[in-house]
Design an enzyme around this catalytic site. Structure first.
Site, short mmCIF file in Angstrom:
data_model
loop_
_atom_site.label_atom_id
_atom_site.label_comp_id
_atom_site.label_asym_id
_atom_site.label_seq_id
_atom_site.Cartn_x
_atom_site.Cartn_y
_atom_site.Cartn_z
N HIS A 238 10.02 13.79 19.09
CA HIS A 238 9.12 13.88 20.24
C HIS A 238 7.66 13.82 19.79
O HIS A 238 6.84 13.10 20.37
CB HIS A 238 9.37 15.17 21.01
CG HIS A 238 10.72 15.26 21.63
ND1 HIS A 238 11.15 14.43 22.63
CD2 HIS A 238 11.77 16.09 21.36
CE1 HIS A 238 12.39 14.74 22.98
NE2 HIS A 238 12.78 15.75 22.22
N ASN B 158 20.28 16.10 14.89
CA ASN B 158 21.12 15.19 15.67
C ASN B 158 21.97 15.88 16.73
O ASN B 158 23.11 15.49 16.99
CB ASN B 158 22.04 14.37 14.75
CG ASN B 158 21.26 13.55 13.75
OD1 ASN B 158 20.48 12.69 14.11
ND2 ASN B 158 21.46 13.83 12.47
N LYS C 173 10.45 18.16 7.21
CA LYS C 173 10.52 18.78 8.53
C LYS C 173 11.21 20.14 8.48
O LYS C 173 10.73 21.12 9.04
CB LYS C 173 11.25 17.86 9.51
CG LYS C 173 11.46 18.49 10.89
CD LYS C 173 12.42 17.66 11.71
CE LYS C 173 12.89 18.44 12.92
NZ LYS C 173 13.93 17.73 13.69
#
Length: 242
Positions: free
Chosen positions: A157, A49, A137
């Site tokens: 993305h 973030n 991730k």
């Protein structure tokens, strides 16, 4: 995506072509940084973030304030949060970092992750995701960037670009994306696919205003597929005038 073998093979060939075109558009990806796995783990938590610039500055400040990871593990949350405040969500990220370091020390006797090099990628991934605050991730970032294992992390993305290209169904979740893309991207191309797709998402296939006219992937993109021309509506009879 479909489990049909023929369609799966077609998707793998599409990925091969995508990587080829991404290299043509953006050039070869940069070499891997080669940082130690604990550093990559902390850097990835800090990157959540926020921008790469902010998280990078937060990491450098953290290392300046706490030279050893044991110093971080033994510090107060407020002290850690103050050190990494440039990266945002300081208290939350400080808690995650300290918890992860505590658990590594508890299981290993010291704060290090080099032992993961001796494990198969799947086993190394499973060990990492059991750490508090570490998801798929983050675990795969450690495997890919530090241990050079063919583990594909999926960020926003990659998720967006892969959906638009038709590699993922439109509503695919991050967990589904990790599973599907891991089956489509050849192990030797994982790093290039990860880096180049992120570059493409940042600069060409942007979230709000994708620059489709500049994109070399147009021919492969489901989102850019030609839309059939609308048929003109039949002319209505003109009202009679008096």
């Amino acid at each position: 995506m479909s489990e049909d073998p023929a369609e799966h093979a077609a998707q793998r060939e599409k990925v091969r072509r995508i990587i080829e075109l991404l290299k043509k558009q953006h050039g070869a990806p940069p070499s891997r940084p080669g940082n130690d796995p604990v550093s990559v783990l902390v850097q990835t938590i800090l990157s959540q973030n926020t921008t790469d610039i902010n998280s990078g500055e937060a990491f450098l400040q953290l290392r300046a304030d706490f030279p050893a990871w044991e110093d971080v593990a033994g510090a107060d949350i407020e002290a850690i949060a103050g050190s990494i405040r440039r990266g945002g969500l300081g208290v939350i990220k400080a808690g995650r970092i300290r918890q992860a370091l505590h658990e590594i020390a508890r299981q290993r006797g010291r704060i290090e992750l080099d032992f993961l090099k001796g494990l198969p990628p799947e086993a190394a991934e499973q060990w990492l995701v059991k750490l508090p605050g570490v998801g798929l991730k983050t675990a795969r970032c450690v495997l890919l960037f530090s241990l050079e294992m063919p583990a594909l992390p999926v960020d926003t993305h990659i998720l967006r670009v892969s959906r638009r290209l038709g590699l993922l169904r439109p509503g695919a979740s991050p967990d589904e994306a990790h599973r599907v893309l891991s089956g489509l991207v050849p192990p030797e191309d994982v790093y290039a696919f990860h880096m180049l797709t992120i570059e493409h998402g940042r600069n060409i296939c942007q979230a709000r205003r994708p620059r489709c006219q500049e994109c070399l992937l147009r021919e492969l993109c489901a989102a850019c597929a030609p839309i059939p021309a609308r048929q003109p509506a039949p002319l209505s009879a003109s009202p009679r005038t008096r």
